[in-house]
Design an enzyme around this catalytic site. Structure first.
Site, mmCIF file in Angstrom:
data_model
loop_
_atom_site.group_PDB
_atom_site.id
_atom_site.type_symbol
_atom_site.label_atom_id
_atom_site.label_comp_id
_atom_site.label_asym_id
_atom_site.label_seq_id
_atom_site.Cartn_x
_atom_site.Cartn_y
_atom_site.Cartn_z
ATOM 1 N N GLY A 7 0.823 -1.194 0.000
ATOM 2 C CA GLY A 7 0.000 0.000 0.000
ATOM 3 C C GLY A 7 0.859 1.245 0.000
ATOM 4 O O GLY A 7 2.098 1.172 0.004
ATOM 5 N N GLY A 20 0.816 2.370 7.830
ATOM 6 C CA GLY A 20 0.883 1.564 9.046
ATOM 7 C C GLY A 20 1.201 0.105 8.836
ATOM 8 O O GLY A 20 0.826 -0.732 9.668
ATOM 9 N N LYS A 21 1.898 -0.233 7.768
ATOM 10 C CA LYS A 21 2.232 -1.646 7.509
ATOM 11 C C LYS A 21 3.188 -2.188 8.568
ATOM 12 O O LYS A 21 3.010 -3.297 9.086
ATOM 13 C CB LYS A 21 2.844 -1.772 6.108
ATOM 14 N N HIS A 37 -6.118 34.905 -10.464
ATOM 15 C CA HIS A 37 -5.879 33.500 -10.836
ATOM 16 C C HIS A 37 -6.551 32.559 -9.837
ATOM 17 O O HIS A 37 -7.269 31.628 -10.229
ATOM 18 C CB HIS A 37 -4.371 33.239 -10.895
ATOM 19 N N GLU A 38 -6.317 32.807 -8.544
ATOM 20 C CA GLU A 38 -6.925 31.942 -7.528
ATOM 21 C C GLU A 38 -8.434 32.143 -7.460
ATOM 22 O O GLU A 38 -9.180 31.190 -7.205
ATOM 23 C CB GLU A 38 -6.294 32.221 -6.160
ATOM 24 N N HIS A 64 -10.075 29.935 -10.096
ATOM 25 C CA HIS A 64 -10.263 28.553 -9.637
ATOM 26 C C HIS A 64 -11.471 28.454 -8.714
ATOM 27 O O HIS A 64 -12.268 27.502 -8.801
ATOM 28 C CB HIS A 64 -9.017 28.079 -8.879
ATOM 29 N N PRO A 76 2.878 4.678 1.150
ATOM 30 C CA PRO A 76 3.730 4.906 2.328
ATOM 31 C C PRO A 76 2.941 5.548 3.463
ATOM 32 O O PRO A 76 2.031 6.350 3.249
ATOM 33 C CB PRO A 76 4.817 5.859 1.798
ATOM 34 N N ASP A 79 -1.394 23.611 -14.015
ATOM 35 C CA ASP A 79 -2.813 23.417 -14.321
ATOM 36 C C ASP A 79 -2.966 22.600 -15.595
ATOM 37 O O ASP A 79 -3.719 21.622 -15.639
ATOM 38 C CB ASP A 79 -3.502 24.772 -14.496
#
Length: 676
Positions: free
Chosen positions: A212, A217-218, A433-434, A437, A214, A509
């Site tokens: 799985g 919790g392996k 710009h933000e 979005h 990183p 983007d």
């Protein structure tokens, strides 16, 4: 090393120290003796001046050509000379007489004290060199043993042994992963009651593969299994078996399993197993040391040398690169996919790591779990730890919401870049710009929910939008993917409409939008080409060149349609775009409550009230008489300079824009502030 060996070694060291002290004392005694010590030239000068009254000599060795002499001068001085040639002392003239006949030359009588001292000095010197040789030989021996142990793997195998007590680390210390815990409880029962399964003729799984992303919790699950069963736990990593010498890796595998067999029943945990269990045949030129190591591991797990009572648990982030022989039943019987935690597991993980931290009452871990989709357990722990560090930095007694918010920003993007300051044009460009979005995220269906907008430089980002999915799902629909592409393009559309110019801030983007469109065409069958998959790489494709042209045309079609949709939405919501950009220029950071208030009322009440309170003293002092003048004082100088207009002809051309490379994901749309 036995008890007697330790005593013998200490005895040698004591003798060595004693010899050093005695030799030092001897040299000090000789140095402070009353006799003077001169060189050979001084002896020649005294002889030529007839200042020698008497010479007493001692031969250094039998039949030696040199001697030590004690010279008594005419003025009563006594001088020692060492290693004087006999010919110089007893040099004769042609008539048979000594050259220097004005003094007497006699053998020096030795008394018992001098004999004893001379013998003692010689023995002490020999003892010193003997002890030094023993010490040096012992050091070389230890170094050789360490080198041999490192190459043979014995020392590494011993150092990997860790005894886990069930009272120290159990499943209760691992939050989430309930299904994996239930499956692995069978291993615990076998380790506790092996005869129960042997009586039924059942074979317990010899190996369990945990794979799985990183930080999920392996390793903790493997430790918890050993802790629950109360058995020895041998931990190793794949790199422990990798060595420049061929055959060393296989030797270390044998040593590890040999030691594990002596402690059976037990658990052997191999982390990052892909380092030792990659697919064979990928190396040009035949077999090498890594393949020998893999072969030995295969034999130990299920071969003539298989070990009973030893369960192997391995963890990897890349299960696709593992050799098929090690994945078959009889070796790794169980394969568990440890996925990223869902909202329920995230809340449990946060509660576990918050148990030793002082959180203010305003913080809701349930709400924080909803704000962190896609976070691993390690990231959640890092977020709380970062918040605790921020609270300690400001000498606070509790962790508040601001600390949590700042910690999330640090984990996602990076620390604030206080040294970076935008000029007015750059700041407006980033704000619009933000805002572009954000408008797409607010107005388009199936888009993710806007949680936060900021234009404060952080990490490599000049600003970013934090967006969260409406609900956690395991699938992505075509409409949701198109909404993501449209959201990515909103920043470029806002720049084009407001400034009649574009910047390179949409670099990332376009990168992410193109990736999604390519997957829709080549993998998901969401285009006019139909439900067909196309694969390939830089060097080879499994489709023809004409088909590749059709794929490119379909990708361009998806991007173009989404771009036109983004432009239409922003043009229809120009007032919302201007309002969000205006408050970003003033406040720089908007949270979800501020965004919802802007959408509902067109303003932020708390900010407007704060501006009124700030401008009230100014109004009283200036004694303005008209309502129009009073209204004008509510606008700050910053608003006068950065007033937003929709007249594109009056916008200044942005010739020196920052390189706003966006670092975007389904959760974060960011604008990179690094210059190109």
């Amino acid at each position: 090393m036995s008890f007697f060996d330790k005593i013998f070694k200490k005895f040698h060291m004591g003798v060595l120290y004693f010899a050093v002290i005695l030799i030092g004392a001897t040299f000090i005694y000789c140095y402070f003796t009353k006799h003077e010590k001169k060189d050979n030239n001084t002896f020649d000068a005294l002889a030529q001046k007839n200042e020698i009254e008497k010479i007493q000599y001692n031969p250094i060795f039998a039949n030696s050509a040199f001697c030590d002499i004690v010279v008594t001068t005419t003025d009563g001085r006594v001088i020692d000379f060492f290693n004087i040639p006999y010919d110089k002392v007893f040099e004769k003239k042609p008539n048979g007489k000594y050259k220097y006949n004005t003094y007497s030359v006699d053998p020096r009588p030795w008394n018992g004290y001098e004999h004893v001292f001379w013998v003692f000095r010689q023995c002490l010197t020999m003892l010193f060199f003997y002890c030094f040789f023993l010490f040096f030989a012992d050091t070389i021996k230890q170094m050789g043993q360490e080198i041999l142990a490192s190459t043979s793997g014995k020392k590494g195998a011993k150092s990997r042994k860790v005894i886990i007590n069930h009272k120290r680390f159990t499943f209760s210390d691992v939050a989430g992963a309930d299904e994996e815990k239930e499956e692995m409880s069978e291993l615990i029962d076998f380790l506790k009651n092996p005869r129960k399964y042997a009586a039924m003729g059942a074979r317990i799984p010899k190996g369990v593969l945990l794979y799985g992303p990183p930080g999920t919790g392996k390793t903790l699950l493997a430790k918890a299994v050993a802790g629950e069963a109360g058995v020895p736990f041998f931990a190793a990593s794949g790199s422990d078996f990798d060595e420049v010498y061929v055959g060393v890796g296989a030797s270390r595998v044998r040593d590890l399993f040999k030691e594990a067999q002596l402690a059976a029943p037990c658990i052997v945990f191999i982390d990052e197993i892909e380092a030792v269990a990659r697919k064979r045949g990928s190396n040009i030129g035949g077999s090498n040391g890594s393949e020998q190591t893999l072969n030995q591991l295969l034999v130990e797990m299920d071969g003539f040398n298989q070990k009973m009572g030893v369960i192997v648990i391995a963890a990897t982030n890349q299960p696709e690169v593992l050799d098929s022989a090690i994945l078959r039943p009889g070796r790794f019987d169980r394969h568990f996919n440890i996925t990223l935690p869902n909202v329920k597991d995230r809340e449990a993980i946060l509660k576990l790591h918050a148990s030793n931290k002082k959180l203010s009452e305003e913080i809701s871990l349930e709400e924080l779990a909803k704000q962190t989709p896609g976070f691993s357990g390690a990231q959640l722990e890092g977020t709380l730890n970062e918040a605790a560090l921020l609270a300690a930095r400001r000498n606070a007694t509790f962790i508040n919401k601001k600390d949590i918010s700042e910690a999330l920003d640090r984990i996602l993007i990076g620390p604030t870049k206080k040294s970076k300051k935008y000029n007015d044009k750059e700041k407006r460009m980033v704000a619009y710009h933000e805002a572009g979005h954000a408008v797409i995220g607010i107005k388009i269906p199936f888009a993710q929910i806007v949680q936060k907008i900021t234009i404060i430089p952080r990490g490599n980002a000049g600003g970013y939008n934090l967006m969260l999915p409406q609900e956690e799902t395991f699938f992505s629909s075509k409409k949701a993917l198109l909404a993501q592409i449209t959201s990515f393009l909103g920043g470029r559309v806002a720049e084009e409409l407001m400034f009649d110019d574009v910047s390179n801030g949409a670099y990332n983007d376009f990168k992410h939008a193109t990736q999604i469109a390519k997957l829709m065409v080549t993998k998901y069958g969401m285009s006019d080409l139909g439900p067909v998959q196309y694969s390939g790489n830089t060097f080879q494709n499994d489709f023809s060149d004409p088909k590749g042209l059709e794929i490119d045309q379909q990708i361009q079609k998806i991007i173009a349609n989404c771009y036109q949709q983004a432009k239409q939405i922003i043009q229809e919501n120009q007032d919302l775009l201007d309002t969000i950009a205006k408050y970003l220029l003033e406040i720089e950071t908007l949270n979800k409550r501020d965004i919802d208030e802007i959408v509902a009322t067109g303003k932020i009440a708390w900010w407007e009230k704060e501006k009124e309170e700030t401008n009230a003293p100014t109004q009283t002092t200036s004694q303005m008489s008209s309502n129009n003048e009073t209204t004008n004082t509510d606008k700050t100088p910053l608003n006068d300079e950065l007033e937003i207009t929709t007249n594109l002809d009056n916008q200044e051309s942005n010739e020196s824009n920052p390189n706003n490379n966006e670092k975007a994901s389904p959760e974060v749309l960011s604008t990179d502030s690094e210059q190109t």
